[in-house]
Design an enzyme around this catalytic site. Structure first.
Site, PDB file in Angstrom:
ATOM      1  N   LYS A  39       0.836  -1.204   0.000  1.00 54.39           N
ATOM      2  CA  LYS A  39       0.000   0.000   0.000  1.00 54.39           C
ATOM      3  C   LYS A  39       0.871   1.254   0.000  1.00 54.39           C
ATOM      4  CE  LYS A  39      -3.435   2.551   2.697  1.00 54.39           C
ATOM      5  NZ  LYS A  39      -4.464   2.495   3.761  1.00 54.39           N
TER       6      LYS A  39
ATOM      7  N   HIS B 241      -9.240 -35.308 -30.586  1.00 53.33           N
ATOM      8  CA  HIS B 241     -10.001 -34.057 -30.543  1.00 53.33           C
ATOM      9  C   HIS B 241     -11.093 -34.109 -29.476  1.00 53.33           C
ATOM     10  CE1 HIS B 241      -8.746 -33.361 -35.018  1.00 53.33           C
ATOM     11  NE2 HIS B 241      -7.736 -33.304 -34.160  1.00 53.33           N
TER      12      HIS B 241
END
Length: 537
Positions: free
Chosen positions: A141, A293
């Site tokens: 911060k 696939h």
């Protein structure tokens, strides 16, 4: 405007992982940096020749509660949070006799590692860090004044900035702060994931809906994954990709041990995961899946793993070329001999006989994966534009998945062998992309119709593939079939019946069910309905 450079004269260091402290210690000594430290970190720094001020000398209060309270004190946090460009803050520090910190170097208790180790609840709770995240967040911060280092990979850079006397630039401090916020967010997300799984929670009211929402779908969905490695590319070469792993898991498919072959690709992971899931739909049988696939081109059970593979491969030998194989049983030499002549991208199994592994390794490009545990996912996640869809995994565990709960809707009750094949087909169709129709015989798929936009096409595709991929053999005559959802009209069922399929299992639920049942009756086809659907999109 904050000073772009802030020399590092005073630091606080508190790290669980002590690796790399040597690099920092040399810089501290050379620069004469004032170092405040805690417990075992202080001891390690002193061993390295650093003059250390113990944290309790700064706070005036001893470390207490078995180390749970060390740095939670205004003398520490005011020194971290003071904006040194604010005269009010600097004045208060002077009045309170508190010295500012220029850098905070912290890493956290190994919470995720402790969970993965199988430690008990009490031990896991003790690894929930409190003071460390508080210091990190305070320094992040206040990055206009303080540098925060949470990653040992940044120690070399920190040592340079300490030694050169200039300190980090504002841009560097901001970048370190962003990294620090990600560190504490990741840490807290892992704790949230564990605590929700460990302790659950009461159902929450769905805001504005009046209905109760299960606690599994909280108001905010908080999870984290750790970067395992980047991949060469994604589904296509122009897409980038990476693999992330669940930090609380250890033995899942994403953590598979690769024993041979080139690095896994994005498509390899997708297909192999599909195959791995498919074989574990048969947890009490030996099963092998061949996937291409994300669709099975063969799935079978057998008395041994070689038989299961032989039957699965026979379903569609053409599509097996360049496919992925998964087995839920140890791969034997007999199976490895069957795999060797076929170009295969990946094989995944819980283990390999030594002779089988030696043979498979002669295929230098074959990716061989050893996966320690069956699939454990309970939720599926799918990203959509601007959001996330979550659902429970589709397992074979619904009421209608048990054949004893099936309803005979047409024809004669199936004999024991036919019922076994119907159950196999019903479990196997779960793996097939919708619309899905699957034909099976003797515990193996013989024809699969997948991914079609209507069930007629799926039925026709399943029949065609069954009877054109086996050297002219008629594999549909006397076989069984499963459909992942209901037949909206009799036509799809009639295609199967005309091909010689003798029994069909399907969910039912169409407004034309009676027409379908009547057509099956007239065709002499046994039909069961499950009341359960297995769409897979």
């Amino acid at each position: 405007m904050a000073d772009p450079h802030r020399p590092i004269h005073r630091v606080i260091v508190s790290v669980f992982d002590k690796k790399g402290l040597e690099t920092l210690a040399e810089a501290f000594i050379a620069a004469g940096t004032e170092v405040v430290s805690t417990g075992s970190t202080a001891l390690r720094l002193e061993e390295l020749g650093v003059e250390v001020t113990p944290v309790e000398k700064v706070t005036g209060f001893p470390e207490s509660l078995d180390g749970r309270v060390k740095t939670l004190d205004p003398h520490i946090h005011a020194g971290i949070l003071a904006d040194m460009e604010n005269p009010g803050h600097t004045g208060q520090l002077e009045a309170l006799g508190i010295k500012a910190f220029d850098a905070v170097i912290v890493n956290l208790y190994p919470f995720a590692q402790t969970v993965r180790s199988g430690a008990g609840e009490a031990a896991v709770i003790e690894k929930i860090d409190i003071g460390g995240p508080s210091m990190i967040r305070g320094a992040a911060k206040n990055s206009s004044s303080v540098a925060v280092i949470t990653d040992p990979q940044d120690y070399s850079l920190a040592a340079e900035r300490i030694s050169d006397g200039r300190g980090f630039t504002l841009q560097e401090r901001r970048a370190l702060a962003a990294k620090a916020f990600a560190c504490t967010a990741q840490y807290d997300a892992a704790i949230a994931q564990w605590s929700r799984g460990q302790w659950g929670g009461r159902p929450e009211k769905g805001e504005g809906r009046g209905a109760e929402v299960p606690a599994v779908y909280p108001a905010a969905y908080t999870r984290t994954w750790d970067l395992a490695h980047t991949l060469r590319y994604g589904e296509n070469p122009h897409q980038s990709a990476a693999l992330y792993c669940d930090p609380l898991a250890l033995n899942n498919f994403a953590h598979a041990r690769q024993l041979n072959g080139k690095p896994m690709s994005y498509n390899n992971y997708v297909d192999a995961d599909s195959a791995w899931r498919s074989v574990w739909d048969f947890p009490h049988r030996i099963a092998v899946a061949v996937v291409k696939h994300s669709n099975p081109c063969g799935l079978a059970i057998g008395a041994d793993v070689a038989e299961a593979h032989r039957k699965a491969h026979a379903c569609d030998p053409m599509s097996a070329y360049g496919g992925v194989i998964a087995a839920n049983s140890t791969v034997t030499l007999a199976m490895a001999r069957q795999v060797k002549p076929v170009f295969t991208e990946v094989i995944a199994a819980p283990g390999y006989d030594p002779e089988a592994l030696e043979l498979l390794k002669t295929k230098k490009n074959l990716r061989i994966l050893e996966v320690s545990a069956p699939p454990e996912n309970t939720q599926q996640l799918r990203v959509i534009d601007g959001g996330l869809l979550i659902q429970s995994e589709d397992h074979i565990d619904a009421y209608g998945d048990d054949p004893s709960n099936w309803i005979l809707a047409a024809g004669q009750a199936a004999d024991g062998q036919t019922l076994e094949d119907l159950e196999f087909a019903w479990r196997a169709v779960r793996s097939v992309k919708s619309n899905a129709v699957l034909i099976a015989h003797d515990g193996a798929t013989v024809g699969i119709g997948m991914g079609q936009v209507n069930r007629v096409d799926s039925s026709q595709l399943a029949v065609t593939r069954a009877n054109t991929l086996a050297d002219g053999a008629n594999r549909t005559n006397g076989a069984v079939a499963a459909s992942d959802a209901f037949f909206p009209f009799p036509d799809g069922m009639q295609i199967l019946a005309e091909a010689g399929v003798k029994a069909i299992v399907q969910p039912g639920g169409s407004i034309r069910d009676e027409e379908v049942f009547q057509a099956a009756q007239e065709a002499g086809v046994t039909m069961y309905v499950t009341g359960t659907r297995h769409f897979f999109h």
